[in-house]
Scaffold this active site. Structure first.
Site, mmCIF file in Angstrom:
data_model
loop_
_atom_site.group_PDB
_atom_site.id
_atom_site.type_symbol
_atom_site.label_atom_id
_atom_site.label_comp_id
_atom_site.label_asym_id
_atom_site.label_seq_id
_atom_site.Cartn_x
_atom_site.Cartn_y
_atom_site.Cartn_z
ATOM 1 N N ARG A 177 0.974 -17.954 11.691
ATOM 2 C CA ARG A 177 2.252 -17.335 12.083
ATOM 3 C C ARG A 177 2.493 -17.504 13.585
ATOM 4 N NH1 ARG A 177 1.653 -17.903 7.707
ATOM 5 N NH2 ARG A 177 1.792 -16.481 5.941
ATOM 6 N N SER A 208 7.513 -9.043 5.079
ATOM 7 C CA SER A 208 6.199 -8.568 5.514
ATOM 8 C C SER A 208 6.244 -8.222 6.999
ATOM 9 C CB SER A 208 5.145 -9.639 5.263
ATOM 10 O OG SER A 208 5.055 -9.922 3.892
ATOM 11 N N GLU A 242 4.517 -9.034 12.436
ATOM 12 C CA GLU A 242 5.051 -10.398 12.304
ATOM 13 C C GLU A 242 6.388 -10.549 13.025
ATOM 14 O OE1 GLU A 242 5.338 -12.655 8.795
ATOM 15 O OE2 GLU A 242 3.392 -12.048 8.000
#
Length: 351
Positions: free
Chosen positions: A167, A240, A336
């Site tokens: 990520r 998420s 995130e």
């Protein structure tokens, strides 16, 4: 002929983020042609901070944005070359990600099917190095085209120059420098399918599919995502919210010894990846609600806005969740989404 870009002052950002948080930007520019970037970036509106905002599916506005929000609306698709075995395709930054996945599958191309139904635009994919169901977008990228604000020109970056990680990428680490304008992908017509992750085979079996092709894998992934994750069109969320933490193997072994059902995945010789959703659920936060800020009952990873939660209220709840996981398991959670208007004040790393 449409203007290459439009500029609004004191623009409301509520319609431009999937958490439905009320916030404002000093300026909002909708850019319909990447060739207009030099003119926009030379304007007075670009003299302060800048934020590139696609569908707003990976951002939490904890306050107003005092500078220029740039929305890419250039959305051309092109096959650059095709030798029957594989093809190189180009998608501009404003193309919807899931629509692009469907476009590649319709041309018999394999590689993006496990990334179906991820929200957002193509331009955000390399920034976050989006991933799901055992695949990451970096594996299929051949070139990222981006405007380099330091150099004042378009640059083409090979994967090795993008510093892709979990990520993560150079574009994420240097957000003020880069504006992704297009991404080129090299996709095969015969690559092996990834079926051994998080219920994909089981979903295919439930669909009655015994010899799957890539479009059927994509459909299985879409069904799984729709069941597990709340729809932003129904309730505000950014998917998420927490990354799955990567920890020392010794810590993972300690957790698994105490909790044999804890999902643990190897991440190199000395580290393991844990399930953030499992950690959060074990701490009792799934379905928890404080005012209109909550954790989804469907999935413990998802922060939701039940109506009129402010960005600050959502952030405060996320920080409480992270503190609980740190206290019980000694594991630090990281968000995130990009947090705008505040900094992430998670608990300190375990010693």
């Amino acid at each position: 002929m449409a203007e290459a870009f439009t500029l609004l002052d004191n623009a409301a950002l509520g319609p431009h983020n999937t958490l439905r948080v009320a916030a404002h930007a000093r300026w909002l520019a909708t850019v319909r042609d990447a060739a207009a970037l030099p003119a926009l970036l030379d304007s007075p509106a670009a003299r302060g901070p800048m934020l590139v905002l696609g569908e707003g599916s990976n951002v939490l506005f904890a306050g107003d944005f005092p500078g220029l929000v740039l929305h890419p609306a250039f959305a051309n698709l092109q096959v650059l070359d095709d030798d029957d075995a594989a093809a190189t395709v180009r998608a501009e930054a404003g193309v919807g990600w899931d629509a692009f996945v469907a476009w590649t599958l319709a041309r018999g191309l394999v590689g993006l099917e496990n990334l179906a139904l991820i929200p957002g635009l193509v331009g955000a994919a390399p920034i976050q190095n989006i991933g799901a169901y055992g695949a990451e977008v970096a594996e299929s990228i051949e070139t990222v085209e981006a405007w380099d604000r330091q150099a004042g020109r378009i640059r083409r970056l090979a994967p090795g120059q993008c510093a892709f990680g979990y990520r993560d990428s150079v574009f994420k680490r240097e957000l003020e420098r880069w504006i992704v304008t297009a991404v080129e992908f090299r996709l095969s017509r015969s690559a092996p399918l990834r079926l051994d992750y998080a219920g994909v085979r089981e979903e295919l079996a439930a669909m009655g599919v015994t010899r799957p092709a890539a479009p059927q894998v994509a459909e299985a992934v879409r069904r799984l995502r729709r069941r597990k994750l709340p729809d932003p069109a129904v309730i505000g969320n950014a998917g998420s919210f927490f990354k799955n933490p990567v920890v020392a193997a010794s810590l993972a072994e300690t957790i698994q010894a105490a909790h044999p059902d804890a999902p643990v995945f190897r991440a190199g010789p000395s580290h393991c990846k844990l399930s953030a959703a499992w950690l959060i659920e074990r701490c009792g936060w799934r379905g928890h609600r404080v005012g209109d800020a909550g954790i989804a009952a469907q999935h413990a990873l998802v922060l939701v806005n039940h109506g009129h939660a402010s960005g600050a209220e959502l952030l405060a709840l996320a920080q409480r969740v992270a503190a609980a996981v740190q206290e019980r398991f000694g594991v630090r959670l990281e968000p995130e989404p990009r947090i705008v208007g505040a900094s992430w004040q998670g608990p300190p790393p375990a010693r």
